[in-house]
Design a protein around this motif. Structure first.
Motif, short mmCIF file in Angstrom:
data_model
loop_
_atom_site.label_atom_id
_atom_site.label_comp_id
_atom_site.label_asym_id
_atom_site.label_seq_id
_atom_site.Cartn_x
_atom_site.Cartn_y
_atom_site.Cartn_z
N UNK A 7 -4.90 20.01 -14.52
CA UNK A 7 -6.13 19.23 -14.61
C UNK A 7 -5.84 17.75 -14.37
N UNK A 8 -4.72 17.25 -14.89
CA UNK A 8 -4.34 15.85 -14.65
C UNK A 8 -4.06 15.59 -13.18
N UNK A 9 -3.69 16.65 -12.45
CA UNK A 9 -3.43 16.50 -11.02
C UNK A 9 -4.67 16.03 -10.27
N UNK A 10 -5.85 16.38 -10.77
CA UNK A 10 -7.09 15.93 -10.13
C UNK A 10 -7.19 14.42 -10.15
N UNK A 11 -6.80 13.80 -11.26
CA UNK A 11 -6.84 12.35 -11.36
C UNK A 11 -5.84 11.70 -10.41
N UNK A 37 0.82 -1.21 0.00
CA UNK A 37 0.00 0.00 0.00
C UNK A 37 0.84 1.25 0.00
N UNK A 38 1.93 1.24 0.78
CA UNK A 38 2.83 2.39 0.83
C UNK A 38 3.47 2.63 -0.54
N UNK A 39 3.91 1.57 -1.18
CA UNK A 39 4.55 1.70 -2.49
C UNK A 39 3.55 2.21 -3.52
N UNK A 40 2.31 1.70 -3.46
CA UNK A 40 1.28 2.19 -4.37
C UNK A 40 1.03 3.68 -4.17
N UNK A 91 4.29 10.17 -7.13
CA UNK A 91 5.10 10.49 -8.30
C UNK A 91 4.25 10.96 -9.46
N UNK A 92 3.08 10.34 -9.63
CA UNK A 92 2.18 10.77 -10.70
C UNK A 92 1.64 12.17 -10.49
N UNK A 93 1.37 12.53 -9.23
CA UNK A 93 0.89 13.88 -8.95
C UNK A 93 1.95 14.92 -9.25
N UNK A 94 3.18 14.65 -8.84
CA UNK A 94 4.28 15.57 -9.14
C UNK A 94 4.52 15.66 -10.64
N UNK A 153 8.44 5.04 -7.21
CA UNK A 153 8.17 6.48 -7.25
C UNK A 153 8.63 7.05 -8.59
N UNK A 154 9.83 6.62 -9.04
CA UNK A 154 10.36 7.10 -10.32
C UNK A 154 9.49 6.63 -11.49
N UNK A 155 8.95 5.41 -11.41
CA UNK A 155 8.05 4.92 -12.45
C UNK A 155 6.79 5.79 -12.51
N UNK A 156 6.24 6.12 -11.33
CA UNK A 156 5.07 6.99 -11.29
C UNK A 156 5.36 8.35 -11.88
N UNK A 157 6.56 8.87 -11.59
CA UNK A 157 6.94 10.20 -12.08
C UNK A 157 7.11 10.20 -13.60
#
Length: 437
Positions: free
Chosen positions: A358-362, A60-63, A69-72, A118-122
């Protein structure tokens, strides 16, 4: 009778697919291929717990780190799309996603693994504002609704197929799962980079001014646009309950994992079947009608699940499917209209920034939705969760009505008065006073 139905289907397909630029179809193909290879996110938690032996809490923490990362990435990718161009941002982010995803298959230390996720999400999310900005640049205002609907259709087809393919690959080797995802991402990036021209137009500058005149500060200050982002966040949080709260509630009610799988599969199937005909119907409707009705269907579709197994309604899988059908219709109506409205709101000089915010909302809803649903479920029960979803959908519909009732009513696919009003929005005099981020 069959010939009339076939003729209608052909006419619908022609009206939906014709007239869009070739570069859009390359982006559409890239989206489809990317989602077909989007294995990692779907099976990340399973990989961490079953293959690496980590706890559910660690998974859960990793998710959550992936979501962070996606938000940033949404903000950083938007800024880069305006500063260095859409194509360069897309290529750099996609190559980075390929490298980090492949690396994920080899690392084993829990700290290093968390950093890589985190890097994958970014990296995997940094390209999305650039792609969104390119679509807005390429498309005429009257074509944007159907184009976003087609793109949303491709996302869901790719997601559905990738789940089946990923399950087969994971049964043999998780390493090949990560390497396959990385390879698809890189190939897609190279093809799109080669076929889609740079769409960002040069910005006219005042003497002595550097860079685009509209920065992130102006995006945050655009109250009407940020209200649109907030409403999208609320509905995104509701949608997240389908992947977190719903399986837990169904399990507690005595249903199996296969029952949940069938219920969720209906969502993807209905999107594939309904997206194009619903979009054709929506093109002549006002944006406020589409957004408000979509929000109501979404909220109350989830709200219907509060009655299953309670209030005299038996706990049958069929009732869950009925609820899913209602909120899926809301999703089909709302999501393309919401993306089209955000596109209308982004001035050319800051289109990447606007699409990024706008993508930040997702990304934010993907982080907040599971947390909120879990807390309410454990503290107050399932009825409270689904009731809150109904309330959220109703409030969001009212918010859309208040926000969009003043612009001249036009069909959802046309170019309404932008949300960039003089209330601190892009395009007004306030934009010229401060430097961009």
């Amino acid at each position: 009778m069959p010939s009339r139905a076939l003729s209608y289907a052909r006419r619908s397909a022609r009206e939906t697919l014709s007239g869009l630029p070739r570069a859009f179809w390359w982006l559409w193909t890239g989206t489809l291929v990317n989602r077909l290879g989007g294995f990692v996110v779907t099976f990340l938690a399973l990989y961490l717990t079953t293959q690496r032996g980590f706890s559910a809490a660690y998974a859960g923490l990793v998710a959550a780190l992936y979501g962070l990362g996606g938000g940033l990435a949404a903000v950083v990718g938007g800024v880069l799309a305006d500063r260095i161009g859409r194509r360069r941002t897309f290529l750099l982010a996609s190559l980075g996603a390929g490298v980090t995803t492949a690396t994920l298959g080899f690392v084993t230390h829990p700290v290093v693994l968390a950093v890589v996720v985190f890097a994958v999400g970014l990296t995997s999310n940094a390209s999305r504002p650039a792609v969104s900005a390119m679509m807005v640049d390429l498309l005429r205002p009257e074509d944007r609704l159907r184009a976003y609907a087609l793109n949303y259709w491709a996302i869901n087809v790719g997601f559905g197929v990738s789940g089946v393919v990923a399950g087969f690959i994971a049964g043999h080797s998780y390493l090949w799962l990560f390497l396959g995802d990385a390879l698809m991402t890189v190939l897609c990036a190279l093809v799109v980079f080669a076929r889609v021209p740079e769409t960002a137009k040069p910005v006219t500058r005042v003497a002595g001014e550097k860079g685009p005149r509209t920065g992130l500060r102006q995006v945050w200050r655009n109250r009407r646009f940020m209200a649109l982002v907030g409403l999208a966040f609320v509905l995104g949080t509701v949608l997240q309950q389908a992947f977190t709260t719903l399986p837990v509630d169904m399990t507690r009610s005595g249903f199996s994992a296969s029952d949940y799988g069938r219920v969720l599969a209906l969502n993807g199937l209905l999107i594939v079947v309904l997206q194009i005909p619903v979009t054709r119907w929506a093109r002549k409707r006002r944006p406020v009608v589409m957004l408000a009705s979509g929000a109501l269907l979404l909220g109350w579709g989830f709200g219907l699940m509060a009655l299953i197994g309670r209030a005299g309604l038996p706990a049958y899988v069929g009732f869950y499917m009925l609820a899913v059908a209602v909120w899926t219709l809301g999703e089909v109506v709302h999501e393309p209209a919401s993306m089209a409205m955000a596109a209308e709101s982004s001035p050319a000089e800051a289109r990447g920034r606007y699409q990024g915010v706008f993508a930040l909302a997702s990304s934010a809803s993907a982080f907040a939705g599971p947390v909120a649903g879990g807390v309410v479920l454990d503290s107050f029960g399932a009825v409270a969760v689904w009731g809150a979803c109904a309330v959220a959908g109703t409030v969001t519909a009212g918010g859309y009505w208040m926000l969009l009732r003043h612009p001249k009513g036009r069909p959802a696919g046309t170019h309404p008065r932008s949300l960039d009003s003089t209330e601190g929005g892009a395009g007004g005099p306030a934009d010229r006073r401060s430097l961009p981020l």
